[in-house]
Design an enzyme around this catalytic site. Structure first.
Site, PDB file in Angstrom:
ATOM      1  N   HIS A  57       5.045   8.172   6.992  1.00 60.77           N
ATOM      2  CA  HIS A  57       6.405   8.445   6.494  1.00 60.77           C
ATOM      3  C   HIS A  57       6.489   9.813   5.786  1.00 60.77           C
ATOM      4  O   HIS A  57       5.686  10.682   6.049  1.00 60.77           O
ATOM      5  CB  HIS A  57       6.885   7.291   5.616  1.00 60.77           C
TER       6      HIS A  57
ATOM      7  N   GLU B  30       6.491   3.774  -0.197  1.00 61.92           N
ATOM      8  CA  GLU B  30       5.321   3.834   0.692  1.00 61.92           C
ATOM      9  C   GLU B  30       4.892   5.278   0.933  1.00 61.92           C
ATOM     10  O   GLU B  30       3.702   5.590   0.907  1.00 61.92           O
ATOM     11  CB  GLU B  30       5.645   3.146   2.031  1.00 61.92           C
TER      12      GLU B  30
ATOM     13  N   HIS C 297      -0.894   3.684   6.103  1.00 62.56           N
ATOM     14  CA  HIS C 297       0.394   3.067   5.788  1.00 62.56           C
ATOM     15  C   HIS C 297       0.225   1.961   4.749  1.00 62.56           C
ATOM     16  O   HIS C 297      -0.882   1.525   4.458  1.00 62.56           O
ATOM     17  CB  HIS C 297       1.026   2.470   7.053  1.00 62.56           C
TER      18      HIS C 297
ATOM     19  N   GLU D 233      -3.229  -0.385   7.327  1.00 64.92           N
ATOM     20  CA  GLU D 233      -2.232  -0.903   6.374  1.00 64.92           C
ATOM     21  C   GLU D 233      -3.025  -1.342   5.148  1.00 64.92           C
ATOM     22  O   GLU D 233      -3.689  -2.375   5.147  1.00 64.92           O
ATOM     23  CB  GLU D 233      -1.462  -2.081   6.969  1.00 64.92           C
TER      24      GLU D 233
HETATM   25 ZN   LIG Z   1       4.510   2.547   7.197  1.00 64.56          ZN
END
Ligand SMILES: [Zn+2]
Length: 512
Positions: A330, A348, A401, A471
């Site tokens: 992002h 995030e 992420h 993640e």
């Molecule tokens: Zn993400």
């Protein structure tokens, strides 16, 4: 990590395909798969811990297998149940295993390993007409995979599940990870313990490697573009030797050492190789004699015509350098998932950049070369990120992420790779990269193991080289969002990711 426990009281396990003496059939109108269906199947009662449950929807039998309401049954035996709306994913955790399923999907994950649900009796969202919609899951499949036995009482028409507290069996508080073991060095008898070189003439360099025991076999071969000589030593591991020795003599730029479960590898980076030979100069010693073509000494800058195919976008790097491209998820106008801590939003995009910067620092301190898709609050597109890695001829691409789910108790770490980018032309695969990263992250972070998963993420699927997407944790989980804002936890995550990359890089040879 949620600690709950289950033990087994039920002794007999009866196959659900033996459901023949069941209780009277009931006619119900059920809604599922976007339509209404008349159900005339058998109806069974559910007995959990000697209690007759009265779930809002009785077990539904398809193909002789029972679907039961996931929350009512598995929370009753002490398991944790998450339902993630966005992805229609169901997670059932016991103390040491978990099952992940998807509505109307035959594929399930047991401790992160992909498997198929038997007889295609898949989870469904089912309701009686006008009633509450329940998430219905195959009871036997889940029970067995989280360590429960299920008993079917054919005379009484009941499905019987029993449990008791885990603490009665073991006091262990250590998280147990079954099928994704934390990386452990394999048992080997011999080690590569020494590396040295000497300049034996104008165009000759001898590289000598020593092992702790007699060397019984080795193999050698030559690779082009960039030129290098590879010597593999089966069943050896590195021990106390540097992984990179700069030489910069007579066209030999460096020797690189690495190992994996099967072998140690010696790579000699060379330009203008004329020939080489490998000789066993002692029982535990190999000498690689490298001869290069003479370049006129009077010409300090030899005239080398650039290949017309050379990509101008490739940055100049020392031969043999394996570039690592890190991708902080992002950025800019795309904040990614949003969490809350004490009423304040946590973005995030902020956490991913902080953790990615830490990974970069760890890798650079270890002597690796790193390139970032973003270094500030910018938003490179999902095509630009992998394109950068491809144009830079990177050895590996890792995107970082933070997860999010509606259920605030969803937690843990998972690493994805794209099945469409899982070839082995780089000497290893994206799957191995993902596994190495996850194993090392879990080792440091002690978070819940959600496993290695596959997804066709825009960034990983477009990479030529092995690529993974980590993640780190759930921004929607109060404990994890707090952890992920701390220096200590960020550093643990970063250390795990960096080590996973370093382990994988040992196996990577960038193809021509
Ligand atoms: Zn993400």
């Amino acid at each position: 990590m949620r600690k709950i426990g289950i033990s087994i009281i039920a002794t007999a396990v009866f196959l659900f395909c033996s459901l023949t003496l069941a209780t009277a059939a009931e006619s119900m109108i059920l809604e599922y798969d976007g339509g209404t269906h008349e159900y005339n199947g058998e109806v069974y009662s559910l007995v959990v811990n000697n209690q007759l449950l009265d779930p809002p929807l009785s077990p539904i039998i398809f193909n002789d297998r029972a679907l039961v309401p996931v929350r009512e049954i598995f929370e009753e035996v002490g398991a944790t149940v998450n339902y993630i709306n966005d992805t229609q994913t169901i997670e059932v955790y016991s103390d040491d295993s978990y099952v992940e399923l998807k509505i109307n999907d035959n594929i399930a994950y047991i401790n992160g390993d992909k498997t198929n649900i038997p007889d295609n009796v898949v989870p469904k969202l089912i309701s009686k007409v006008g009633g509450e919609t329940k998430t219905m899951v195959p009871v036997r499949f889940i029970s067995e995979n989280i360590g429960l036995d299920v008993e079917f009482d054919s005379n009484g028409g009941a499905i019987i599940i029993d449990s008791e507290d885990y603490e009665n069996i073991t006091g262990s508080e250590e998280p147990v990870i079954d099928d994704e073991p934390v990386y452990e060095p394999p048992v080997v008898q011999s080690y590569l313990t020494g590396i040295s070189y000497d300049v034996a003439g104008d165009n000759k360099v001898n590289v000598t490697v020593q092992a702790s025991e007699e060397i019984n076999s080795y193999s050698d071969f030559e690779l082009k573009a960039p030129e290098r000589i590879v010597v593999d030593l089966p069943a050896l591991k590195l021990n106390g030797v540097p992984e990179n020795v700069a030489i910069n003599e007579c066209g030999v730029s460096a020797v690189r050492l690495g190992d994996n479960d099967e072998r140690a590898r010696v790579v000699i980076d060379v330009t203008n190789l004329r020939n080489y030979s490998v000789t066993q100069t002692a029982p535990n010693e190999l000498t690689i004699e490298v001869t290069t073509r003479k370049i006129p000494a009077a010409t300090p800058a030899p005239i080398v015509t650039a290949k017309p195919t050379a990509k101008p976008s490739k940055p100049a790097r020392p031969a043999g350098t394996k570039l690592i491209v890190l991708d902080a998820g992002h950025g800019g106008s795309d904040s990614g998932a949003v969490g809350y801590m004490g009423g304040n939003a946590v973005l995030e995009k902020t956490l991913t950049l902080q953790i990615t910067n830490r990974v970069k620092t760890i890798l650079e301190n270890a002597g690796y070369t790193v390139s970032m898709t973003r270094t500030g609050d910018t938003l490179p597109s999902l095509v630009e990120r992998p394109t950068q890695a491809n144009e830079e001829n990177a050895a590996v691409f890792v995107s970082i992420h933070i997860n999010s789910a509606e259920a605030t108790d969803a937690n843990g770490t998972e690493v994805f790779y794209a099945e469409s980018n899982n070839g082995d032309t780089y000497g290893t695969t994206s799957e191995k990269l993902a596994k190495n990263i996850l194993n090392r992250m879990l080792y440091y972070m002690n978070s819940t193991n959600r496993g290695v998963k596959t997804a066709e993420h825009a960034v990983t699927k477009r990479c030529n080289m092995p690529a993974a997407l980590a993640e780190v944790g759930f921004i929607s989980n109060p404990e994890e969002v707090y952890n992920m804002t701390t220096d200590e936890y960020q550093q643990k995550a970063a250390q795990g990711i960096a080590e996973g990359i370093m382990i994988t890089l040992r196996d990577i040879e960038i193809p021509n």
